[in-house]
Design an enzyme around this catalytic site. Structure first.
Site, PDB file in Angstrom:
ATOM      1  N   LYS A 110       0.836  -1.200   0.000  1.00 46.94           N
ATOM      2  CA  LYS A 110       0.000   0.000   0.000  1.00 46.94           C
ATOM      3  C   LYS A 110       0.877   1.259   0.000  1.00 46.94           C
ATOM      4  CE  LYS A 110      -3.883   1.982   2.527  1.00 46.94           C
ATOM      5  NZ  LYS A 110      -4.910   1.626   3.520  1.00 46.94           N
ATOM      6  N   GLU A 128      12.014   7.086  -5.283  1.00 45.40           N
ATOM      7  CA  GLU A 128      12.259   7.959  -6.434  1.00 45.40           C
ATOM      8  C   GLU A 128      11.914   7.291  -7.762  1.00 45.40           C
ATOM      9  OE1 GLU A 128      16.062   8.450  -4.436  1.00 45.40           O
ATOM     10  OE2 GLU A 128      16.185  10.442  -5.337  1.00 45.40           O
TER      11      GLU A 128
HETATM   12  N1  MCN Z   1       8.966   0.649   0.399  1.00 49.95           N
HETATM   13  C1  MCN Z   1       8.415  -0.606   0.239  1.00 49.95           C
HETATM   14  N2  MCN Z   1       9.168  -1.621  -0.270  1.00 49.95           N
HETATM   15  C2  MCN Z   1      10.458  -1.432  -0.621  1.00 49.95           C
HETATM   16  C3  MCN Z   1      11.048  -0.167  -0.452  1.00 49.95           C
HETATM   17  C4  MCN Z   1      10.267   0.869   0.079  1.00 49.95           C
HETATM   18  O1  MCN Z   1       7.249  -0.799   0.555  1.00 49.95           O
HETATM   19  N3  MCN Z   1      11.155  -2.422  -1.146  1.00 49.95           N
HETATM   20  C5  MCN Z   1       8.127   1.788   0.845  1.00 49.95           C
HETATM   21  C6  MCN Z   1       8.167   2.013   2.358  1.00 49.95           C
HETATM   22  O2  MCN Z   1       6.930   2.523   2.788  1.00 49.95           O
HETATM   23  C7  MCN Z   1       9.257   3.079   2.492  1.00 49.95           C
HETATM   24  C8  MCN Z   1       9.068   3.906   1.241  1.00 49.95           C
HETATM   25  O3  MCN Z   1       8.602   2.974   0.254  1.00 49.95           O
HETATM   26  O4  MCN Z   1       9.091   3.856   3.647  1.00 49.95           O
HETATM   27  C9  MCN Z   1      10.314   4.623   0.710  1.00 49.95           C
HETATM   28  O5  MCN Z   1      11.426   3.785   0.772  1.00 49.95           O
HETATM   29  P1  MCN Z   1      12.796   4.069   0.008  1.00 49.95           P
HETATM   30  O6  MCN Z   1      12.619   3.853  -1.438  1.00 49.95           O
HETATM   31  O7  MCN Z   1      13.868   3.292   0.706  1.00 49.95           O
HETATM   32  O8  MCN Z   1      13.074   5.630   0.199  1.00 49.95           O
HETATM   33  P2  MCN Z   1      13.573   6.400   1.517  1.00 49.95           P
HETATM   34  O9  MCN Z   1      12.994   5.814   2.714  1.00 49.95           O
HETATM   35  O10 MCN Z   1      15.066   6.562   1.445  1.00 49.95           O
HETATM   36  O11 MCN Z   1      12.874   7.822   1.317  1.00 49.95           O
HETATM   37  C10 MCN Z   1      13.438   8.810   0.515  1.00 49.95           C
HETATM   38  C11 MCN Z   1      12.801   8.897  -0.864  1.00 49.95           C
HETATM   39  C12 MCN Z   1      13.383  10.018  -1.604  1.00 49.95           C
HETATM   40  S1  MCN Z   1      15.052   9.935  -1.875  1.00 49.95           S
HETATM   41  C13 MCN Z   1      12.626  11.102  -1.998  1.00 49.95           C
HETATM   42  S2  MCN Z   1      13.355  12.344  -2.895  1.00 49.95           S
HETATM   43  C14 MCN Z   1      11.228  11.149  -1.672  1.00 49.95           C
HETATM   44  C15 MCN Z   1      10.643   9.821  -1.486  1.00 49.95           C
HETATM   45  O12 MCN Z   1      11.392   9.009  -0.715  1.00 49.95           O
HETATM   46  N4  MCN Z   1      10.713  12.154  -0.948  1.00 49.95           N
HETATM   47  C16 MCN Z   1       9.449  12.014  -0.412  1.00 49.95           C
HETATM   48  N5  MCN Z   1       9.315   9.777  -1.261  1.00 49.95           N
HETATM   49  C17 MCN Z   1       8.711  10.809  -0.600  1.00 49.95           C
HETATM   50  N6  MCN Z   1       7.458  10.695  -0.120  1.00 49.95           N
HETATM   51  C18 MCN Z   1       6.931  11.700   0.616  1.00 49.95           C
HETATM   52  N7  MCN Z   1       5.669  11.567   1.106  1.00 49.95           N
HETATM   53  N8  MCN Z   1       7.614  12.838   0.880  1.00 49.95           N
HETATM   54  C19 MCN Z   1       8.854  13.017   0.381  1.00 49.95           C
HETATM   55  O13 MCN Z   1       9.529  14.114   0.667  1.00 49.95           O
HETATM   56 MO1  MOS Z   2      15.870  12.048  -2.645  1.00 47.30          MO
HETATM   57  S1  MOS Z   2      16.048  13.486  -4.097  1.00 47.30           S
HETATM   58  O1  MOS Z   2      17.453  11.283  -2.918  1.00 47.30           O
HETATM   59  O2  MOS Z   2      16.139  13.000  -1.219  1.00 47.30           O
END
Ligand code: MCN
Ligand code: MOS
Length: 779
Positions: free
Chosen positions: A674, A746
């Site tokens: 989700k 991203e």
């Molecule tokens: N997730 C999942 N299964 C995976 C990986 C992730 O279900 N295999 C889901 C989880 O709910 C996790 C989320 O996706 O918390 C994001 O995980 P991840 O891809 O690891 O990203 P980060 O936690 O490092 O978050 C940063 C990323 C980036 S770099 C940007 S830019 C961005 C993004 O997340 N900015 C956001 N999504 C955003 N979403 C919101 N609401 N606000 C931002 O500022």
């Molecule tokens: Mo995301 S642009 O790597 O914070």
């Protein structure tokens, strides 16, 4: 489509339907622990929608002061006269800090060379102006209104010099970023031999992250230490930078950031208004709140810099891409190198052996740009994926078919096998759901009434980054688990997935687990950036939860008053809020009971993914910089996507509407389908904004951002967003990460603007290579 089966609990093949149907498509899971893979709602959802969640600037210290930032109104030169007397005499004003009355701020170390989302500018140290909207003063008063009024009374005159406003201005001196150059095979020669060659320029304008929560902090200096409530994607990075600015030990800085109202790459490290807040709090010995206004955020920090890439593709008649030559540049500031590298996906998406790519930065009078969702991959995919569409038309091959003919069975750039690449499945499932086979290739051939219909597609990718992390788990006296970690939840779902990770191991319902995040006092974690935090911190919590489980079984078996005393731990299991005997049902000790029997210190367990022998200071160093981030070594690990878009273009007015979006994505194992979908569609929606609306308009006379507010800087609203279908084609990838997931945050934006541009071409026959695709470009 209530589809959480056994496979669903691993996040497999979870198909969801349109955004409007998502509630029925994503039921709460029936799994007893709602562990990883369950499509659970956000644990922090309720406090956020009810306003209970306190964002940084909502922290209310006793007796606070308010600081208002003054920004320059010219792009280049120096301040020739500044008169602050009227401001100083205004009611409630305590101080006006400018270069005439400065507080010392040290230059911070650039956090990563050629990629830091950070400015090393130090405000109020001298009279120099290097960009319009530069922070040049701070007015401090008893109330926000008093400070705002007083700031308007400061008189400033400038001696201006000719500024470099655009990257293409005469006098701009490009700097190569050769570290990231690509030189594979012999691109020049292969290009000469290609049957068909195309060479075009693709550009993206300045774009701004603009999270709902603006950049606003509370700084509180007390007895040699500073505590800063600052919205942060990375509290460890904030801690270092603030320590450096202030000339104090990193350990004397505490960052508190439990909730972040969006960052999208704009909150990895604090910007210079935070430096002003910190030194002002120290000077005045009182807590201080400093909030940038929305217009000030357009220049108080940078967004995505404008990019430009000349991209040449050479192919054989039968559609094999033989060479790519790319020359690109992006803007940076006069003082820092921030590279929005346009060749991040160029040599990786397809099986191309001859690639030459060079990127340069062009320093101009602008604030140092920074990260914005998929820095590099995003403009890179825009260029490459539109160019592929152009090549498809040049060869008269279906755009999807052309991609399949250039299928990369390995990473050609690194010469490594993929850890997993379910992009073919994504193409196939996406095309099927979209109905791609009904597409008529000829532009302007599909219509409904006055509306031209355009179908376009593109591929996307984002790499898997990694960094070790730590966690702590506490069993409270009431028998509840608390999970702690310094990592951020910026709206992504970290709170929720960490509870889910722990629940799997600890055998309790994840909704009963409390998670604490975003504080430098909590166990170490790196940045919520580069779409890696989820992988990093789930692995850390998984390890810690296993240690906690072992500890609880041991306690149950060894504590004299435990009903399980004497039972070997191997015959015990942790489930249903109790340690249970595996063979004799009913013989158990509840967690609450265990918590009263055990010494308190035995109920706190730490763990994580750092090598055991790594020292504390080395661990600190790793989470406090960006250079120790790594990628898997034996494999090339990436997330993948196929984006399909339908646009409708009004033939008379040239208005463009996105009618349908279908994406099939491979992010490996989904920790929470989700939330992953929510992330994916968030990225896709941001992609619609990038494709059709977003553009910082810069005044050529003085470098001012003209549309520096959310009324004029356009982003999509609900009415602009069509039904969005996402299809998960990922499978767990344990070569990529410990827990099997790949990047999510991203991925969703990458390729969207290209798919839309391609759809607009299909509808209208007009190829738009310069974002955003506004109606003036297609009429
Ligand atoms: N997730 C999942 N299964 C995976 C990986 C992730 O279900 N295999 C889901 C989880 O709910 C996790 C989320 O996706 O918390 C994001 O995980 P991840 O891809 O690891 O990203 P980060 O936690 O490092 O978050 C940063 C990323 C980036 S770099 C940007 S830019 C961005 C993004 O997340 N900015 C956001 N999504 C955003 N979403 C919101 N609401 N606000 C931002 O500022
Ligand atoms: Mo995301 S642009 O790597 O914070």
């Amino acid at each position: 489509t209530a589809a959480i089966s056994a496979a669903g609990s691993l996040g497999l093949h979870m198909q969801s339907v349109s955004a409007s149907d998502s509630a029925t498509a994503m039921p709460e899971t029936a799994s007893p622990v709602q562990g990883l893979g369950a499509a659970r709602s956000r644990g922090d959802g309720k406090v956020k929608v009810t306003g209970e969640a306190r964002y940084a600037v909502e922290h209310q210290p006793e007796n606070p002061l308010y600081g208002v930032v003054i920004q320059s109104t010219v792009a280049s030169g120096r301040i020739s006269r500044m008169s602050v007397e009227k401001a100083q005499q205004a009611t409630g004003v305590l101080a006006v800090y400018t270069h005439l009355n400065p507080l010392k701020i040290n230059k911070p170390t650039a956090i990563a060379d050629g990629g830091a989302a950070q400015s090393t500018y130090t405000p109020i140290q001298d009279d120099k102006i290097i960009h319009n909207g530069q922070n040049i003063g701070l007015v401090v008063a008893e109330t926000f209104e008093q400070a705002t009024w007083a700031a308007s009374l400061v008189e400033i005159e400038y001696e201006t010099s000719r500024g470099l406003i655009f990257a293409t201005d005469e006098g701009v001196e490009p700097k190569p970023v050769s570290k990231q150059d690509i030189d594979m095979g012999d691109a020049e020669q292969a290009m000469q031999q290609a049957d068909v060659r195309l060479s075009e320029r693709y550009t993206t304008p300045r774009e701004y992250n603009m999270p709902m929560e603006p950049h606003a902090c509370v700084a509180h200096w007390q007895e040699g230490r500073i505590t800063v409530w600052e919205p942060s994607q990375w509290v460890a990075g904030a801690q270092v930078e603030i320590g450096e600015w202030m000339g104090i030990d990193t350990e004397a800085v505490r960052i508190i950031s439990p909730y972040v109202g969006g960052g999208f790459g704009s909150k990895p490290v604090p910007y210079t208004h935070v430096a002003l807040a910190c030194v002002a709090s120290r000077a005045l010995k009182r807590p201080i709140k400093v909030s940038l206004t929305r217009p000030q955020t357009f220049t108080g920090l940078g967004g995505r810099p404008a990019t430009s890439q000349q991209l040449e593709l050479g192919a054989s008649r039968d559609g094999k891409i033989q060479a790519i030559i790319q020359r690109s540049f992006s803007e940076t500031s006069l003082i820092d190198v921030f590279a929005e590298n346009c060749s991040k996906v160029t040599a990786r998406m397809y099986a191309v052996e001859n690639v030459s790519a060079q990127h340069q930065v062009r320093p101009i009078n602008t604030v140092t740009p920074g990260w914005m969702r998929a820095p590099g991959e995003n403009p890179s995919a825009f260029g490459l994926e539109v160019a592929m569409d152009e090549m498809a038309y040049a060869l008269n091959i279906d755009p999807l078919e052309l991609r399949l003919r250039n299928w990369a069975d390995k990473d050609y750039q690194l010469d490594l096998p993929w850890s997993s690449r379910r992009l073919k499945e994504a193409y196939q499932k996406g095309a099927e759901a979209f109905g791609w086979d009904r597409r008529i290739m000829t532009p302007r051939s599909m219509r409904e009434g006055r509306e031209l219909i355009g179908w376009g597609m593109a591929s996307g990718t984002y790499p898997v980054n990694k960094l070790p992390a730590e966690a702590k788990i506490i069993l409270t006296p009431h028998g509840r688990f608390v999970v702690q970690c310094a990592g951020a939840d910026i709206g992504t779902g970290t709170y929720t997935i960490l509870a889910q990770t722990a629940a799997d191991i600890l055998g309790v319902d994840s909704t009963t687990i409390e998670v604490e995040l975003g504080d430098t006092r909590l166990p170490r974690a790196g940045v919520a950036g580069g779409s890696q935090l989820a992988g990093n911190v789930t692995a850390a919590v998984n390890d810690t939860a296993k240690r906690m489980r072992a500890q609880l079984l041991k306690l149950a078996s060894e504590l004299p008053q435990s009903p399980l005393n004497g039972t070997p731990a191997s015959q015990l299991t942790l489930k249903g809020d109790a340690v249970q005997h595996t063979l004799r049902s009913g013989l158990a000790v509840s967690l609450a009971q265990l918590a009263t029997l055990a010494p308190a210190e035995s109920l706190t367990v730490t763990g994580g993914t750092f090598p055991d022998d790594m020292s504390q200071s080395e661990r600190d160093k790793m989470v406090r910089n960006l250079n120790d981030m790594s990628r898997p070594e034996a494999f090339s690990a990436h997330s993948w996507s196929a984006q399909f878009v339908e646009v409708r273009v009004d033939e008379d007015f040239g208005t463009i509407r996105v009618k349908r979006m279908v994406a099939a994505l491979d992010s490996g194992r989904l920790y929470n389908p989700k939330l992953a979908r929510s992330q994916w569609i968030g990225g896709m929606i941001m992609g619609v904004g990038q494709a059709l609306m977003e553009e910082g308009i810069i005044d050529p006379r003085n470098g001012r951002v003209i549309n520096n507010n959310l009324a004029d800087y356009l982003v999509p609203v609900n009415g602009d967003i069509p039904s969005i279908t996402t299809i998960n084609v990922g499978e767990p990838d344990f070569e990529a990460t410990t827990m099997g997931g790949k990047a999510v945050g991203e991925l969703g934006i990458v390729g969207v603007a290209a798919a839309i541009s391609n759809a607009v071409f299909h509808a209208t026959g007009k190829r738009v290579r310069d974002l955003p695709i506004t109606l003036d470009k297609i009429i």
